[in-house]
Design an enzyme around this catalytic site. Structure first.
Site, PDB file in Angstrom:
ATOM      1  N   ASP A  23      18.533  17.823 -23.517  1.00 50.77           N
ATOM      2  CA  ASP A  23      18.469  16.301 -23.599  1.00 50.77           C
ATOM      3  C   ASP A  23      17.605  15.721 -24.769  1.00 50.77           C
ATOM      4  O   ASP A  23      16.562  16.411 -25.313  1.00 50.77           O
ATOM      5  CB  ASP A  23      17.733  15.982 -22.283  1.00 50.77           C
ATOM      6  N   GLU A  77      22.470  16.810 -27.114  1.00 54.75           N
ATOM      7  CA  GLU A  77      22.431  15.652 -26.837  1.00 54.75           C
ATOM      8  C   GLU A  77      21.523  14.728 -27.998  1.00 54.75           C
ATOM      9  O   GLU A  77      20.522  14.287 -27.865  1.00 54.75           O
ATOM     10  CB  GLU A  77      21.856  14.922 -25.298  1.00 54.75           C
TER      11      GLU A  77
HETATM   12  C1  GLC Z   1      18.850  11.051 -22.080  1.00 50.06           C
HETATM   13  C2  GLC Z   1      19.420  11.005 -20.710  1.00 50.06           C
HETATM   14  C3  GLC Z   1      18.775   9.891 -19.818  1.00 50.06           C
HETATM   15  C4  GLC Z   1      17.536   9.514 -19.918  1.00 50.06           C
HETATM   16  C5  GLC Z   1      16.670  10.030 -21.198  1.00 50.06           C
HETATM   17  C6  GLC Z   1      15.314  10.189 -21.140  1.00 50.06           C
HETATM   18  O1  GLC Z   1      19.038  10.205 -22.824  1.00 50.06           O
HETATM   19  O2  GLC Z   1      20.648  11.129 -20.726  1.00 50.06           O
HETATM   20  O3  GLC Z   1      19.342   9.565 -18.840  1.00 50.06           O
HETATM   21  O4  GLC Z   1      17.038   8.596 -19.448  1.00 50.06           O
HETATM   22  O5  GLC Z   1      17.223  11.194 -22.082  1.00 50.06           O
HETATM   23  O6  GLC Z   1      15.099  11.721 -20.805  1.00 50.06           O
END
Ligand code: GLC
Length: 539
Positions: free
Chosen positions: A201, A243
């Site tokens: 993440d 991500e």
């Molecule tokens: C990522 C996740 C999201 C979350 C953010 C902070 O973007 O997809 O849902 O709020 O990280 O952890």
């Protein structure tokens, strides 16, 4: 021998455990419930489940605010329930990856609690503190609707702490070697339990440096490479999925030379699928594929149409964002931060042709497709719920009042079921669609099956094919001369005749129905109905 590159042509399925199935009748989904639904996922044909954060958490960001990295949230069951789930998934040939939140913890994490109380605690330096809120002023604010600054004052500490997301999610300090080691141990803990990898993440934000926007820094890449090295040595075949909501040229370094991430989400292509569809013009797709650099052979993109977040419009121009909002989020409640908090079916007017067409892109553009739970049956959303809850409502299994999600009274569900027509469970549910040969769910099942049978869709190169009309997105996926697939998408609401003369004398075999064949010499044009798509093998 185990196939170490399994992810190259895998289909992923994203699961929010709370939303999927309730096994113990408390109105919240859990691992027991999810385990009982694994046969559905096998029948759907997906290869790998991505489990959203399942750790103890105060749930101010639905579990992306972790207060304990090595346990299971009590709502979801016990560690034993998780292990049972994992074994049952593996027994059925399903892989499982879980969310790994490296950048921040919850402010309820014992590390942060110790850090704020005592400046001398070894945990103080686990976080990023400052006596001014003016450092790193070039870093953008991500949750713009809620947060006004990336710094928040902490009374107990008498200092500001740094956070890229909600104030309840203090950023970890990766300049501290202990933090690096702690998180590597978290990685080890879950890999030792047998999971197949992580969706990592928010990785662009691990380090901060003055005079930069604090994203994608060399130090961040260096740490991630060390993490990958550790996995390669001890856990070959397990994967890291990145991500990084960034432009392709900024995601490219996350693949390194095949020594950083195995996979990375392709964020910018996603809104352009929606743009191309609404405009009836392939140009946004041509533009972004042209801007996407090649990645190492062992790496793979992940494509998606929707996920648990808002449909982010960070990777478009301000003008394009306005246009997307106007077209896809006409009501202010549909918007959130720089995005749109709606599900796939309502975004596409619940028009079966457009939803299939969007999925045709998802399954045939370069990358491994990720399906968001519920989108395979065309679930709706609820823009009246807070934050991103409107796209995180209970899975609709059957037509009964509780939708088969839980045995408890629906009034006690963690979120209300979708009840707006025509998206309620009486119309949109798994059981009904499974028994209907022509249902959308069965179409998705066929798309998944075809994707898996055709290695070219996972491994093949990509090239645009001249189609005459700009409303046709036509491209080839191929592995040399061996296997070539022609994909043709009519982005418009008008019928189109696409000339096939450019292909030479060929036989085209439909991938969904091999009895459908086209001899280009006899039939030099392909007739495409409005929003039609064809996937054809070139023989
Ligand atoms: C990522 C996740 C999201 C979350 C953010 C902070 O973007 O997809 O849902 O709020 O990280 O952890």
């Amino acid at each position: 021998m185990e196939d170490l590159l399994w992810y190259k042509n895998a289909v992923f399925y994203e699961i929010y455990v709370r939303a999927f199935a309730d096994g113990n009748g408390d109105g919240k989904g859990d691992f027991a419930g999810l385990t009982s639904k694994l046969d559905y996922l096998v029948a759907l044909g997906v290869d790998c489940l991505w489990i959203m954060p399942m750790y103890p958490s105060p749930l101010l960001d639905d579990g992306y605010d972790i207060s304990d990295y090595t346990h299971i949230h009590p709502d979801y069951g016990s560690m034993q329930d998780f292990k049972t789930f994992l074994t049952a998934a593996h027994d059925r040939g399903l892989k499982v990856i879980v969310d790994l939140v490296l950048n921040h913890t919850s402010d309820q994490h014992p590390w942060f609690q110790a850090a704020r109380r005592d400046a001398k605690s070894p945990y103080r330096d686990y976080y990023v503190w400052s006596d001014t809120d003016r450092k790193y002023s070039e870093a953008r604010i991500i949750f713009v609707d809620i947060e006004k600054s990336n710094w928040s004052w902490d009374d107990a500490a008498g200092e500001y702490y740094w956070h890229r997301f909600y104030a309840s999610q203090p950023d970890l300090n990766y300049d501290n070697p202990s933090v690096q080691e702690e998180m590597r141990n978290v990685v080890k803990f879950w890999l030792d339990l047998g999971i197949d990898g992580f969706r990592a993440d928010a990785v662009p934000y691990l380090f901060e440096r003055e005079g930069t926007n604090c994203e994608n820094l060399p130090e961040t890449h260096a740490y991630l490479k060390r993490l990958r090295h550790f996995i390669d040595i001890y856990y070959p075949g397990r994967i890291l999925l990145c991500e990084a909501n960034q432009w392709p040229e900024d995601v490219r370094p996350y693949f390194g030379e095949g020594d950083e991430f195995h996979m990375g989400f392709h964020f910018p292509i996603m809104p352009r699928i929606f743009m191309a569809l609404r405009r009836g013009d392939r140009s946004p797709l041509v533009w972004i594929t042209g801007r996407t650099p090649p990645i190492p052979e062992s790496c793979q993109w992940c494509t998606f149409l929707r996920n648990h977040d808002e449909l982010t419009l960070e990777m478009v121009t301000p003008e394009e964002r306005q246009w997307m909002w106007q077209e896809y989020a006409p009501e202010p409640r549909m918007r959130l931060n720089l995005g749109i908090r709606r599900r796939l079916a309502p975004l596409l007017d619940n028009d079966r042709r457009k939803i299939e067409l969007a999925n045709s892109h998802l399954f045939t553009l370069p990358g491994s497709p990720v399906i968001y739970y519920g989108d395979e049956i065309g679930m709706g959303d609820n823009v009246w719920l807070r934050d991103r809850d409107g796209v995180r409502t209970p899975m609709q299994w059957e037509a009964s009042p509780g939708a088969g999600f839980s045995s408890v009274d629906p009034g006690q569900f963690y979120l209300p079921l979708i009840d707006a027509k025509p998206y309620g469970p009486e119309k949109v549910n798994v059981v009904g669609q499974l028994s209907d040969e022509g249902s959308f769910l069965n179409t998705i099942r066929r798309m998944i099956a075809v994707h898996k049978q055709n290695a070219a869709l996972g491994w093949g190169d990509f090239g645009w094919v001249e189609a005459g009309d700009p409303a046709v997105a036509a491209y080839c996926r191929g592995c040399g001369e061996g296997e070539r697939i022609l994909v043709v998408n009519n982005l418009s609401g008008k019928p189109i005749q696409m000339p096939l003369s450019g292909l030479g004398a060929r036989r085209l075999v439909d991938l969904f129905d091999s009895t459908l064949e086209i001899e280009t010499e006899k039939e030099p044009v392909l007739v495409l109905e409005p929003y039609a798509y064809r996937w054809l093998r070139l023989v």
